[in-house]
Motif scaffolding. Structure first.
Motif, PDB file in Angstrom:
ATOM      1  N   GLY A  78       1.029  -7.349  -0.128  1.00 23.33           N
ATOM      2  CA  GLY A  78       0.650  -6.661   1.090  1.00 23.33           C
ATOM      3  C   GLY A  78       1.293  -5.295   1.200  1.00 23.33           C
ATOM      4  N   VAL A  79       0.602  -4.387   1.864  1.00 26.48           N
ATOM      5  CA  VAL A  79       1.173  -3.071   2.164  1.00 26.48           C
ATOM      6  C   VAL A  79       1.063  -2.842   3.661  1.00 26.48           C
ATOM      7  N   PRO A  80       2.125  -2.337   4.308  1.00 20.11           N
ATOM      8  CA  PRO A  80       2.113  -2.195   5.760  1.00 20.11           C
ATOM      9  C   PRO A  80       1.108  -1.172   6.284  1.00 20.11           C
ATOM     10  N   ASP A  81       0.804  -0.160   5.479  1.00 17.90           N
ATOM     11  CA  ASP A  81      -0.116   0.889   5.932  1.00 17.90           C
ATOM     12  C   ASP A  81      -0.975   1.332   4.754  1.00 17.90           C
ATOM     13  N   THR A  82      -2.277   1.143   4.876  1.00 19.64           N
ATOM     14  CA  THR A  82      -3.193   1.412   3.761  1.00 19.64           C
ATOM     15  C   THR A  82      -3.209   2.884   3.381  1.00 19.64           C
ATOM     16  N   ALA A  83      -3.210   3.779   4.356  1.00 16.65           N
ATOM     17  CA  ALA A  83      -3.262   5.217   4.059  1.00 16.65           C
ATOM     18  C   ALA A  83      -2.001   5.668   3.330  1.00 16.65           C
ATOM     19  N   THR A  84      -0.853   5.170   3.751  1.00 19.99           N
ATOM     20  CA  THR A  84       0.395   5.516   3.074  1.00 19.99           C
ATOM     21  C   THR A  84       0.413   4.971   1.653  1.00 19.99           C
ATOM     22  N   PHE A  85      -0.084   3.754   1.488  1.00 22.88           N
ATOM     23  CA  PHE A  85      -0.178   3.161   0.152  1.00 22.88           C
ATOM     24  C   PHE A  85      -1.063   4.005  -0.752  1.00 22.88           C
TER      25      PHE A  85
END
Length: 210
Positions: A78-85
């Motif tokens: 999982g990643v907390p924020d898709t745009a940041t990822f």
């Protein structure tokens, strides 16, 4: 987060760098809509380059594995924020891979070619109003021998708790339109349909709410 034992032989624990090759293997062996995709790809690393390794490498704190005494047999990424990822992948992950995998001939319709094109496109950021409320996203895969014992639910609960602890407001994921068993699995975990696409459903769940 400490180890959570689920059976005498399998346990859920935080990701370790030594798990990376197992994650590649799991990704490939579940890469045909949950079935073994080994025979579909000439390069066995391509799926993992896109769908597993960048998550574990860039966000190890929100990567968890189901493992026996010798190796991982399942994971939730999982990643907390898709745009940041997506931005971190552009900076830290995809440049090297794009050098290793030049764009294929436009007439090449193989699965390898499709994955290489995905690597060159990068991580897609949904242009949808729901993204602000569900910025995180996840992938979960378990090898066949690890399925059916409640481990998928436990992996999901472990990740969702980690996301809640980080103050993430919501999380989303995609499910194939014909994958009704997975749809039922997520719905039982409290996920609801956010968007209907031609070949998939996007599910989301709010976090941190009573």
């Amino acid at each position: 987060m400490g180890q959570m034992t689920t059976s005498p032989s399998l346990s859920i624990r935080p990701y370790r760098p030594t798990d990376l090759l197992s994650l590649y293997d799991i990704c490939l062996r579940t890469g045909a809509s949950g079935e073994d995709g080994t025979h579909l790809y000439r390069d066995p690393l391509l799926l993992g380059h896109f769908y597993a390794a960048p998550y574990a490498t860039l966000y190890p704190d929100t990567t968890f594995v189901l493992a026996d005494d010798t190796r991982a047999v399942g994971y939730v990424l999982g990643v907390p924020d898709t745009a940041t990822f997506a931005a971190r992948c552009e900076e830290l992950w995809f440049p090297v891979l794009r050098g290793l995998y030049p764009l294929p001939d436009p007439d090449d319709t193989s699965r390898d070619a499709r994955m290489i094109r995905a690597i060159h496109r990068g991580i897609g950021i949904p242009d949808q109003p729901w993204l602000a409320q569900y910025p995180a996203h996840l992938h979960i895969d378990l090898l066949p021998d690890a399925q059916g014992g409640g481990y998928g639910r436990k992996l999901m609960q472990t990740l969702l708790a980690a996301m809640e602890a980080r103050g993430v407001p919501g999380i989303h994921l995609g499910v194939g339109l014909t994958n009704t068993s997975a749809q039922g699995f997520y719905e039982r975990l409290g996920f609801q349909v956010l968007e209907r696409q031609p070949a998939a459903l996007v599910y989301g769940r709010r976090l941190g709410e009573a």
